[in-house]
Design a protein around this motif. Structure first.
Motif, PDB file in Angstrom:
ATOM      1  N   GLU A 163      -5.862   1.325  -4.175  1.00 15.02           N
ATOM      2  CA  GLU A 163      -6.208   2.623  -4.748  1.00 15.02           C
ATOM      3  C   GLU A 163      -6.970   3.441  -3.709  1.00 15.02           C
ATOM      4  O   GLU A 163      -8.046   3.051  -3.258  1.00 15.02           O
ATOM      5  CB  GLU A 163      -7.055   2.428  -6.010  1.00 15.02           C
ATOM      6  N   LEU A 164      -6.388   4.572  -3.319  1.00 13.68           N
ATOM      7  CA  LEU A 164      -6.959   5.424  -2.269  1.00 13.68           C
ATOM      8  C   LEU A 164      -7.620   6.629  -2.920  1.00 13.68           C
ATOM      9  O   LEU A 164      -6.951   7.484  -3.500  1.00 13.68           O
ATOM     10  CB  LEU A 164      -5.854   5.870  -1.303  1.00 13.68           C
ATOM     11  N   LYS A 165      -8.939   6.688  -2.854  1.00 11.44           N
ATOM     12  CA  LYS A 165      -9.692   7.734  -3.539  1.00 11.44           C
ATOM     13  C   LYS A 165      -9.260   9.120  -3.061  1.00 11.44           C
ATOM     14  O   LYS A 165      -9.226   9.409  -1.877  1.00 11.44           O
ATOM     15  CB  LYS A 165     -11.191   7.543  -3.294  1.00 11.44           C
ATOM     16  N   GLY A 166      -8.876   9.962  -4.022  1.00 11.51           N
ATOM     17  CA  GLY A 166      -8.491  11.328  -3.709  1.00 11.51           C
ATOM     18  C   GLY A 166      -7.101  11.483  -3.158  1.00 11.51           C
ATOM     19  O   GLY A 166      -6.689  12.593  -2.790  1.00 11.51           O
ATOM     20  N   ALA A 167      -6.320  10.382  -3.090  1.00 15.67           N
ATOM     21  CA  ALA A 167      -4.975  10.472  -2.506  1.00 15.67           C
ATOM     22  C   ALA A 167      -3.896   9.896  -3.418  1.00 15.67           C
ATOM     23  O   ALA A 167      -2.838  10.493  -3.587  1.00 15.67           O
ATOM     24  CB  ALA A 167      -4.956   9.753  -1.164  1.00 15.67           C
ATOM     25  N   GLY A 168      -4.149   8.737  -4.014  1.00 14.96           N
ATOM     26  CA  GLY A 168      -3.135   8.091  -4.834  1.00 14.96           C
ATOM     27  C   GLY A 168      -3.300   6.591  -4.750  1.00 14.96           C
ATOM     28  O   GLY A 168      -4.414   6.085  -4.593  1.00 14.96           O
ATOM     29  N   LYS A 169      -2.173   5.888  -4.809  1.00 17.98           N
ATOM     30  CA  LYS A 169      -2.242   4.439  -4.740  1.00 17.98           C
ATOM     31  C   LYS A 169      -0.972   3.870  -4.132  1.00 17.98           C
ATOM     32  O   LYS A 169       0.076   4.518  -4.100  1.00 17.98           O
ATOM     33  CB  LYS A 169      -2.475   3.825  -6.120  1.00 17.98           C
ATOM     34  N   TYR A 170      -1.096   2.644  -3.644  1.00 21.12           N
ATOM     35  CA  TYR A 170       0.037   1.937  -3.049  1.00 21.12           C
ATOM     36  C   TYR A 170       0.174   0.597  -3.734  1.00 21.12           C
ATOM     37  O   TYR A 170      -0.806  -0.137  -3.923  1.00 21.12           O
ATOM     38  CB  TYR A 170      -0.184   1.724  -1.552  1.00 21.12           C
ATOM     39  N   ASP A 171       1.411   0.231  -4.124  1.00 20.30           N
ATOM     40  CA  ASP A 171       1.702  -1.058  -4.733  1.00 20.30           C
ATOM     41  C   ASP A 171       2.622  -1.848  -3.818  1.00 20.30           C
ATOM     42  O   ASP A 171       3.654  -1.327  -3.372  1.00 20.30           O
ATOM     43  CB  ASP A 171       2.387  -0.889  -6.099  1.00 20.30           C
ATOM     44  N   GLY A 172       2.254  -3.087  -3.543  1.00 22.98           N
ATOM     45  CA  GLY A 172       3.114  -3.908  -2.707  1.00 22.98           C
ATOM     46  C   GLY A 172       2.451  -5.209  -2.301  1.00 22.98           C
ATOM     47  O   GLY A 172       1.481  -5.661  -2.918  1.00 22.98           O
ATOM     48  N   GLU A 173       2.984  -5.792  -1.251  1.00 19.80           N
ATOM     49  CA  GLU A 173       2.456  -7.045  -0.741  1.00 19.80           C
ATOM     50  C   GLU A 173       1.572  -6.779   0.465  1.00 19.80           C
ATOM     51  O   GLU A 173       1.672  -5.724   1.112  1.00 19.80           O
ATOM     52  CB  GLU A 173       3.600  -7.998  -0.388  1.00 19.80           C
ATOM     53  N   PHE A 174       0.723  -7.780   0.785  1.00 17.55           N
ATOM     54  CA  PHE A 174      -0.238  -7.636   1.871  1.00 17.55           C
ATOM     55  C   PHE A 174      -0.259  -8.899   2.718  1.00 17.55           C
ATOM     56  O   PHE A 174       0.057  -9.991   2.242  1.00 17.55           O
ATOM     57  CB  PHE A 174      -1.650  -7.379   1.317  1.00 17.55           C
ATOM     58  N   LYS A 175      -0.658  -8.717   3.974  1.00 20.63           N
ATOM     59  CA  LYS A 175      -0.809  -9.843   4.893  1.00 20.63           C
ATOM     60  C   LYS A 175      -2.050  -9.616   5.742  1.00 20.63           C
ATOM     61  O   LYS A 175      -2.150  -8.618   6.457  1.00 20.63           O
ATOM     62  CB  LYS A 175       0.428  -9.983   5.781  1.00 20.63           C
ATOM     63  N   LEU A 176      -3.022 -10.506   5.612  1.00 18.48           N
ATOM     64  CA  LEU A 176      -4.270 -10.414   6.367  1.00 18.48           C
ATOM     65  C   LEU A 176      -4.920  -9.040   6.226  1.00 18.48           C
ATOM     66  O   LEU A 176      -5.392  -8.446   7.193  1.00 18.48           O
ATOM     67  CB  LEU A 176      -4.026 -10.741   7.845  1.00 18.48           C
ATOM     68  N   GLY A 177      -4.901  -8.532   4.996  1.00 21.17           N
ATOM     69  CA  GLY A 177      -5.589  -7.280   4.705  1.00 21.17           C
ATOM     70  C   GLY A 177      -4.778  -6.020   4.916  1.00 21.17           C
ATOM     71  O   GLY A 177      -5.279  -4.918   4.660  1.00 21.17           O
ATOM     72  N   SER A 216      -4.278 -12.807  13.682  1.00 20.38           N
ATOM     73  CA  SER A 216      -4.748 -11.420  13.637  1.00 20.38           C
ATOM     74  C   SER A 216      -3.887 -10.623  12.671  1.00 20.38           C
ATOM     75  O   SER A 216      -2.734 -10.975  12.389  1.00 20.38           O
ATOM     76  CB  SER A 216      -4.690 -10.790  15.030  1.00 20.38           C
ATOM     77  N   ALA A 217      -4.452  -9.530  12.164  1.00 25.30           N
ATOM     78  CA  ALA A 217      -3.722  -8.681  11.225  1.00 25.30           C
ATOM     79  C   ALA A 217      -2.499  -8.094  11.924  1.00 25.30           C
ATOM     80  O   ALA A 217      -2.566  -7.718  13.096  1.00 25.30           O
ATOM     81  CB  ALA A 217      -4.626  -7.569  10.719  1.00 25.30           C
ATOM     82  N   PRO A 218      -1.370  -8.006  11.238  1.00 30.12           N
ATOM     83  CA  PRO A 218      -0.141  -7.514  11.867  1.00 30.12           C
ATOM     84  C   PRO A 218      -0.201  -6.012  12.138  1.00 30.12           C
ATOM     85  O   PRO A 218      -0.873  -5.260  11.439  1.00 30.12           O
ATOM     86  CB  PRO A 218       0.929  -7.839  10.824  1.00 30.12           C
ATOM     87  N   ASN A 219       0.510  -5.599  13.192  1.00 26.79           N
ATOM     88  CA  ASN A 219       0.718  -4.166  13.445  1.00 26.79           C
ATOM     89  C   ASN A 219       1.912  -3.725  12.603  1.00 26.79           C
ATOM     90  O   ASN A 219       3.005  -4.288  12.729  1.00 26.79           O
ATOM     91  CB  ASN A 219       0.999  -3.924  14.930  1.00 26.79           C
ATOM     92  N   VAL A 220       1.699  -2.764  11.729  1.00 23.76           N
ATOM     93  CA  VAL A 220       2.766  -2.345  10.823  1.00 23.76           C
ATOM     94  C   VAL A 220       2.949  -0.829  10.864  1.00 23.76           C
ATOM     95  O   VAL A 220       2.028  -0.086  11.219  1.00 23.76           O
ATOM     96  CB  VAL A 220       2.461  -2.779   9.371  1.00 23.76           C
TER      97      VAL A 220
END
Length: 230
Positions: A163-177, A216-220
């Protein structure tokens, strides 16, 4: 954090009939006592016949103060003990100022609880297993008030809503944050966009990375489907 040994300590039993503390230098019987260890740490609570902590108690870790000061408080646990370990519900204040309040199992955060990170103001509320976030939980970032809500495994969110304050939201999967794979944005104006976060590999990244290194967190990068408005 481990409790201190109970040898060479000052013990005051505070359960005497007349209210006068019974002083000794060892835990000699069951009952409620106030214990001061050689390094200044203290415990107040109940011991059973085997001299093991049981039930509600308060343990305070101490550290050396400045030259002109005595020992000062380093950390504190207030809550339930079972068989000498933190078990049940309790509150821990850590040396860095972080606070965890919730369920414990054998001295580890386990069950439902809330962890407050003092440095950042971040707050996680949800399920834990063996000191790691596991199960359903909510993580609020103190810096921008964005929120991650979803399922966590081994301390990391792997599926849920950002949930992004003032912008909207994103639904999906995550990897290392970080979001990865198929997902969907929903903006405050009602527009939605589906697409995927694609992982890109650094050209300088060694294919045979050292297995001992922490991942390390992936570059996406986001590749969204076209948005058509009328």
């Amino acid at each position: 954090m481990a409790d201190d040994e109970e040898s060479g300590c000052k013990v005051e039993y505070i359960d005497t009939p007349d209210g006068t503390p019974e002083e000794t230098n060892w835990i000699m019987r069951a009952g409620r006592a106030r214990v001061t260890y050689p390094n200044g740490c203290t415990f107040e609570g109940t011991f059973d016949a085997e001299r093991i902590k049981q039930g509600p108690g308060v343990f305070v870790w101490m550290k050396a103060g400045e030259e002109d000061e005595g020992p000062i408080e380093k950390a504190r646990y207030e809550g339930n003990y079972k068989d000498g370990a933190r078990n049940g519900v309790g509150k821990m204040t850590y040396p860095n100022g972080d606070i965890y309040e919730g369920e414990w199992l054998d001295n580890k955060m386990h069950g439902e609880g809330t962890y407050i990170y003092k440095k950042t103001g971040d707050i996680y509320s949800g399920s834990w297993a063996a000191n790691a976030k596991n199960g359903e939980g909510r993580y609020e970032f103190g810096g921008d008030s964005s929120v991650l809500v979803g399922h966590w495994q081994n301390g990391q969110i792997n599926k849920g809503t950002w949930e992004l304050k003032g912008a909207g939201k994103y639904d999906g999967e995550f990897k290392l944050g970080r979001p990865i794979g198929d997902g969907r944005f929903e903006f405050l104006n009602g527009i939605t966009q589906e697409g995927e976060y694609v992982e890109s590999k650094d050209e300088n990244e060694d294919d045979a990375a050292d297995e001992a290194e922490a991942p390390s967190a992936p570059n996406v990068s986001w590749k969204g489907q076209p948005i058509v408005s009328f």
